[in-house]
Design a protein around this motif. Structure first.
Motif, PDB file in Angstrom:
ATOM      1  N   MET A  42      -1.014  13.093  -9.613  1.00  0.00           N
ATOM      2  CA  MET A  42      -1.626  11.775  -9.413  1.00  0.00           C
ATOM      3  C   MET A  42      -0.835  11.001  -8.366  1.00  0.00           C
ATOM      4  O   MET A  42       0.302  11.356  -8.033  1.00  0.00           O
ATOM      5  CB  MET A  42      -1.660  10.993 -10.726  1.00  0.00           C
ATOM      6  N   GLU A  43      -1.450   9.950  -7.873  1.00  0.00           N
ATOM      7  CA  GLU A  43      -0.785   9.027  -6.953  1.00  0.00           C
ATOM      8  C   GLU A  43      -0.478   7.738  -7.702  1.00  0.00           C
ATOM      9  O   GLU A  43      -1.320   7.246  -8.461  1.00  0.00           O
ATOM     10  CB  GLU A  43      -1.675   8.746  -5.746  1.00  0.00           C
ATOM     11  N   CYS A  44       0.702   7.200  -7.498  1.00  0.00           N
ATOM     12  CA  CYS A  44       1.125   6.014  -8.249  1.00  0.00           C
ATOM     13  C   CYS A  44       1.780   4.990  -7.340  1.00  0.00           C
ATOM     14  O   CYS A  44       2.420   5.338  -6.343  1.00  0.00           O
ATOM     15  CB  CYS A  44       2.107   6.390  -9.360  1.00  0.00           C
ATOM     16  N   VAL A  71       3.388  -3.798 -13.187  1.00  0.00           N
ATOM     17  CA  VAL A  71       2.061  -3.262 -12.868  1.00  0.00           C
ATOM     18  C   VAL A  71       2.207  -1.834 -12.344  1.00  0.00           C
ATOM     19  O   VAL A  71       3.032  -1.565 -11.461  1.00  0.00           O
ATOM     20  CB  VAL A  71       1.348  -4.137 -11.826  1.00  0.00           C
ATOM     21  N   LEU A  72       1.412  -0.939 -12.893  1.00  0.00           N
ATOM     22  CA  LEU A  72       1.374   0.456 -12.441  1.00  0.00           C
ATOM     23  C   LEU A  72      -0.048   0.776 -12.015  1.00  0.00           C
ATOM     24  O   LEU A  72      -0.991   0.641 -12.804  1.00  0.00           O
ATOM     25  CB  LEU A  72       1.818   1.393 -13.567  1.00  0.00           C
ATOM     26  N   GLU A 107       0.818  -1.200   0.000  1.00  0.00           N
ATOM     27  CA  GLU A 107       0.000   0.000   0.000  1.00  0.00           C
ATOM     28  C   GLU A 107       0.857   1.257   0.000  1.00  0.00           C
ATOM     29  O   GLU A 107       2.035   1.232   0.331  1.00  0.00           O
ATOM     30  CB  GLU A 107      -0.935   0.005   1.212  1.00  0.00           C
ATOM     31  N   LYS A 108       0.218   2.354  -0.390  1.00  0.00           N
ATOM     32  CA  LYS A 108       0.856   3.666  -0.369  1.00  0.00           C
ATOM     33  C   LYS A 108      -0.193   4.682   0.032  1.00  0.00           C
ATOM     34  O   LYS A 108      -1.112   4.980  -0.726  1.00  0.00           O
ATOM     35  CB  LYS A 108       1.438   4.006  -1.739  1.00  0.00           C
ATOM     36  N   LEU A 112      -3.390   4.168  -2.222  1.00  0.00           N
ATOM     37  CA  LEU A 112      -3.410   3.023  -3.130  1.00  0.00           C
ATOM     38  C   LEU A 112      -3.074   1.752  -2.366  1.00  0.00           C
ATOM     39  O   LEU A 112      -2.291   1.792  -1.416  1.00  0.00           O
ATOM     40  CB  LEU A 112      -2.392   3.216  -4.260  1.00  0.00           C
ATOM     41  N   ALA A 113      -3.632   0.637  -2.813  1.00  0.00           N
ATOM     42  CA  ALA A 113      -3.351  -0.640  -2.159  1.00  0.00           C
ATOM     43  C   ALA A 113      -3.469  -1.772  -3.164  1.00  0.00           C
ATOM     44  O   ALA A 113      -4.259  -1.697  -4.114  1.00  0.00           O
ATOM     45  CB  ALA A 113      -4.308  -0.881  -0.992  1.00  0.00           C
TER      46      ALA A 113
END
Length: 276
Positions: free
Chosen positions: A34-36, A49-50, A2-3, A13-14
């Motif tokens: 954006m968050e990545c 994977v992105l 996760e982030k 994100l997870a």
């Protein structure tokens, strides 16, 4: 995996995955639009994977940041999977941002697969973008969120085969300077010889001394991070693309924009051809 968002509410994100999936996180540049979260899956599930979350508010640097990110990813990886909530109305042909974004991924030989609405209000916001075909993509409303569930299956995920190469080398560090100096001093020079003969004699004599003190060895190696397909011509094309990109941003002229897009299409196709 996760982030969390660094500040404010929402976002984050997870990734939830099976225990047998071996993956390693990939470093990403600092992004403001954006968050990545990115990772590479290890064999037998070889893919990159992105995961992306783009907040709904407009951000002037989004197209620039996503262009640089995807160009870098496509130049270094094969079998790319890009997932996430982009908050772009991809289904709306009059949406300028959607048109620009779809043009960008087309330039990079990527394909957006989701065609159905993914939000309860009827827009396609959640995207699946790959450089290879996928199977059984479905969009289902589970009734627990404003977004619907997007599921898909990937075709054969074969291990990445890295062929070994045989290299030849000398262990120069094992040479004793005193000993090799004595042997070099014993090399005599022919009295009468042409220049070509002297060069041949010099090379032969020197090689014989080196063979005595540091013999040639061979070894099979596996260059895990090498990219022998990325030739000098591709490097030149990348440089030219940067020049065209800067010219396009500085002038905002349509002719420069079209020239940059055409070049990126050619560059992306050249990358794909070189890798395969």
């Amino acid at each position: 995996m996760e982030k969390a968002r660094s500040s404010g509410l929402g976002g984050g994100l997870a990734v939830i995955h099976r225990a047998e999936l071996k993956r390693s996180p990939l470093p990403l540049p600092d992004l403001t639009s954006m968050e990545c979260l990115a990772f590479k899956c290890k064999p037998p599930y070889s893919m990159t994977v992105l995961l992306i979350y783009r907040p709904p508010k407009p951000h002037a640097s989004f197209l620039h940041e996503i262009h640089d990110l995807l160009t870098s990813l496509c130049s270094m990886s094969t079998r790319i999977v890009i997932l996430g909530d982009f908050n772009i109305h991809i289904d709306n042909p009059s949406c300028h941002l959607a048109t620009e974004f779809l043009s960008l991924i087309d330039c990079l030989c990527l394909q957006q697969h989701v065609k159905a609405p993914t939000h309860i209000k009827g827009h396609t916001l959640d995207l699946v973008i790959t450089d290879a075909p996928i199977n059984n993509l479905e969009v289902n409303d589970l009734g627990v969120s404003g977004h619907k569930l997007v599921s898909m299956a990937f075709s054969s995920m074969l291990p990445t085969i890295r062929p070994k190469r045989q290299i030849s080398f000398r262990n120069w560090k094992q040479i004793d300077p005193t000993s090799i100096t004595v042997d070099l001093q014993h090399i005599s020079c022919p009295v009468s010889a042409t220049v070509d003969e002297l060069v041949t004699y010099y090379n032969t004599a020197l090689s014989s001394v080196f063979d005595l003190h540091a013999p040639i060895r061979t070894r099979e190696v596996n260059f895990k991070h090498s990219a022998p397909w990325f030739t000098q011509e591709l490097r030149q094309m990348k440089t030219e693309g940067r020049i065209l990109e800067r010219r396009c941003k500085q002038s905002s002229l349509t002719v420069h924009k079209l020239a940059f897009r055409d070049h990126q299409k050619t560059y992306s196709k050249s990358l794909k051809d070189a890798r395969f």
